[in-house]
Write an enzyme that holds these catalytic residues in place. Structure first.
Site, PDB file in Angstrom:
ATOM      1  N   LYS A  64       0.858  -1.193   0.000  1.00  0.00           N
ATOM      2  CA  LYS A  64       0.000   0.000   0.000  1.00  0.00           C
ATOM      3  C   LYS A  64       0.883   1.227   0.000  1.00  0.00           C
ATOM      4  O   LYS A  64       1.851   1.293   0.772  1.00  0.00           O
ATOM      5  CB  LYS A  64      -0.869  -0.006   1.271  1.00  0.00           C
ATOM      6  CG  LYS A  64      -1.792   1.190   1.391  1.00  0.00           C
ATOM      7  CD  LYS A  64      -3.075   0.918   0.655  1.00  0.00           C
ATOM      8  CE  LYS A  64      -3.991   2.139   0.668  1.00  0.00           C
ATOM      9  NZ  LYS A  64      -3.537   3.206  -0.231  1.00  0.00           N
ATOM     10  N   LYS A  88       5.156   2.321   8.649  1.00  0.00           N
ATOM     11  CA  LYS A  88       3.923   2.980   9.098  1.00  0.00           C
ATOM     12  C   LYS A  88       2.808   1.961   9.316  1.00  0.00           C
ATOM     13  O   LYS A  88       2.065   2.030  10.301  1.00  0.00           O
ATOM     14  CB  LYS A  88       3.463   4.014   8.059  1.00  0.00           C
ATOM     15  CG  LYS A  88       4.349   5.229   7.920  1.00  0.00           C
ATOM     16  CD  LYS A  88       3.827   6.157   6.833  1.00  0.00           C
ATOM     17  CE  LYS A  88       4.825   7.243   6.498  1.00  0.00           C
ATOM     18  NZ  LYS A  88       4.324   8.152   5.444  1.00  0.00           N
ATOM     19  N   LYS A 100       5.170   2.174  -2.987  1.00  0.00           N
ATOM     20  CA  LYS A 100       5.287   3.596  -3.344  1.00  0.00           C
ATOM     21  C   LYS A 100       5.466   3.706  -4.842  1.00  0.00           C
ATOM     22  O   LYS A 100       6.059   2.827  -5.484  1.00  0.00           O
ATOM     23  CB  LYS A 100       6.477   4.246  -2.641  1.00  0.00           C
ATOM     24  CG  LYS A 100       6.327   5.748  -2.493  1.00  0.00           C
ATOM     25  CD  LYS A 100       5.253   6.071  -1.471  1.00  0.00           C
ATOM     26  CE  LYS A 100       5.086   7.575  -1.268  1.00  0.00           C
ATOM     27  NZ  LYS A 100       4.111   7.859  -0.191  1.00  0.00           N
ATOM     28  N   THR A 184      -4.076  12.862   6.778  1.00  0.00           N
ATOM     29  CA  THR A 184      -2.677  13.022   7.192  1.00  0.00           C
ATOM     30  C   THR A 184      -2.549  14.137   8.216  1.00  0.00           C
ATOM     31  O   THR A 184      -1.927  13.967   9.274  1.00  0.00           O
ATOM     32  CB  THR A 184      -1.785  13.309   5.976  1.00  0.00           C
ATOM     33  OG1 THR A 184      -1.883  12.228   5.041  1.00  0.00           O
ATOM     34  CG2 THR A 184      -0.330  13.470   6.399  1.00  0.00           C
ATOM     35  N   ASN A 215      -1.262  19.833   1.134  1.00  0.00           N
ATOM     36  CA  ASN A 215      -2.413  19.168   1.760  1.00  0.00           C
ATOM     37  C   ASN A 215      -2.234  19.041   3.264  1.00  0.00           C
ATOM     38  O   ASN A 215      -3.085  19.469   4.047  1.00  0.00           O
ATOM     39  CB  ASN A 215      -2.609  17.786   1.129  1.00  0.00           C
ATOM     40  CG  ASN A 215      -3.728  16.999   1.784  1.00  0.00           C
ATOM     41  OD1 ASN A 215      -3.544  16.358   2.803  1.00  0.00           O
ATOM     42  ND2 ASN A 215      -4.919  17.050   1.198  1.00  0.00           N
TER      43      ASN A 215
END
Length: 408
Positions: A64, A88, A100, A184, A215
């Site tokens: 992911k 993470k 990624k 996030t 963001n």
């Protein structure tokens, strides 16, 4: 960045009593793909873009991780970021390994049509190694819900069935999750609150400096402002502004452009370097990597540094800050809210049952608080800094799963 990641992984595995063969397995991605994507530009020429997809380790479950569009994307960065995603997911106890992706491009200089062609071309190029049970992409630097929408549409055409679980960060009408866009920043805000408690700082009226207004940085500024903190400095890629009495965050949010740029509207700007060295209680690097180094670590005046960006503090600077008593919360813990709510979106897609924003926020808060407390506990038990503790927590799940599978 890649070498530094491997260095800390090696140290974490030694602390956990895993041997060198485990390090050999986990120090690099299991799978890495480089692709070339031809795009017909608006002027009639064909430009060929280079893209990457890295899958670090899938011993726990499918990989992911986000896709970034940036002119400085490179192979080593994408590999390092895929490893961080594994960490993470381990810290937050999600059933994923790390992935990624990235494309070398500058979306600020491309039209909407060109970006759509590039997005669809990337999905076609990597389609054989991604999917809802293989590898689930998401937004990252300079990508957004519209780009995710083009990508999921392209993937659905290729597979000839609707597949919303292929990608996360989608628009709500295409199966996106409530709370994903702010996830996030929300996760960072939760971590800041927990870190402030540990240091005895009242978040109300605390002085906060945020480097970056994309963001994560922009939403975080709003969260901090609404919590009663004074956001005394913020920056974009061009410069920074400051006000010891607190900035008008709502005004900045209204006047920024789509890339988070606002500083050109002000005459009294300072540099990003000066911003990092402002007198404050909490400093949040939320821009790019390698911003706090051994050259400026002694000049950091914040009591708490919470990394919202990936890799903003070098290993040398980490040691300096820790030696000075600065409480540093590492990126793989503090910015894990994005992948956590991406996981929520994937679960909702698989069930075709969608949650309220309140449910998402409550589930996110529990995971982030529990993850923070676990890392903090490990740091105290083993007498190590928060970065090494986070690596220990994050890598343990992968190492154990790899052992059970007989990989090491």
């Amino acid at each position: 960045m890649y070498h530094s990641t491997q260095t800390v992984i090696h140290e974490a595995l030694k602390k956990l009593n895993f041997g060198d063969q485990m390090y050999e397995l986990l120090k690099e991605p299991l799978r890495f793909l480089e692709v070339r994507i031809p795009v017909k530009m608006d002027d009639g020429t064909v430009k060929v873009f280079t893209g990457y997809r890295s899958q670090h380790n899938d011993s726990v479950g499918p990989t992911k991780g986000g896709i970034r569009f940036h002119p400085e994307v490179n192979e080593a960065e994408v590999k390092a970021l895929s490893i961080w995603m594994s960490l993470k997911c381990g810290i937050t106890n999600l059933p994923f390994g790390g992935g990624k992706g990235g494309i070398i491009c500058d979306p600020r200089e491309m039209s909407g049509r060109e970006l759509e062609c590039l997005s669809r071309g990337y999905v076609r190029a990597i389609s054989q190694i991604v999917g809802p049970c293989k590898d689930i992409p998401a937004p990252d630097v300079y990508t957004n819900s519209q780009i995710m929408a083009w990508m999921v549409d392209e993937y659905s055409h290729l597979r000839e069935f609707d597949s919303p679980g292929f990608i996360t960060g989608k628009p709500l009408v295409l199966g996106g999750s409530k709370g994903r866009e702010t996830a996030t920043a929300h996760g960072v805000a939760i971590v800041i609150e927990e870190a402030a408690k540990k240091k005895g700082i009242n978040l109300k009226d605390a002085r906060v400096v945020i480097q970056g207004f994309g963001n994560a940085g922009s939403y975080l500024a709003k969260f901090m402002h609404d919590a009663g903190a004074k956001v005394v400095g913020v920056s974009d890629v061009l410069g920074a502004i400051t006000d010891p009495n607190g900035l008008d965050i709502d005004y900045l949010l209204d006047c920024r452009d789509s890339f988070g740029t606002f500083s050109s509207l002000f005459s009294n700007t300072i540099s990003n370097k000066e911003l990092l060295e402002l007198d404050c209680d909490i400093l949040v690097p939320a821009a790019i990597s390698n911003q706090i180094t051994e050259e400026n670590a002694y000049d950091i005046k914040a009591l708490i540094v919470v990394e919202a960006a990936n890799g903003p503090t070098t290993l040398e600077a980490t040691k300096i800050l820790n030696d000075r008593g600065v409480f540093l919360v590492p990126d793989i813990l503090s910015n894990a809210g994005g992948v956590t709510v991406s996981y929520f979106e994937w679960v909702q897609n698989n069930q075709s049952y969608y949650w309220t924003e309140e449910e998402v926020d409550n589930k996110l808060k529990k995971i982030m608080v529990d993850s923070f407390e676990n890392v903090y506990r490990i740091s105290k038990i083993h007498q190590v800094d928060m970065r090494l503790a986070a690596y220990m927590v994050g890598i343990k799940k992968l190492a154990e799963a790899s052992c059970f599978r007989g990989w090491a």
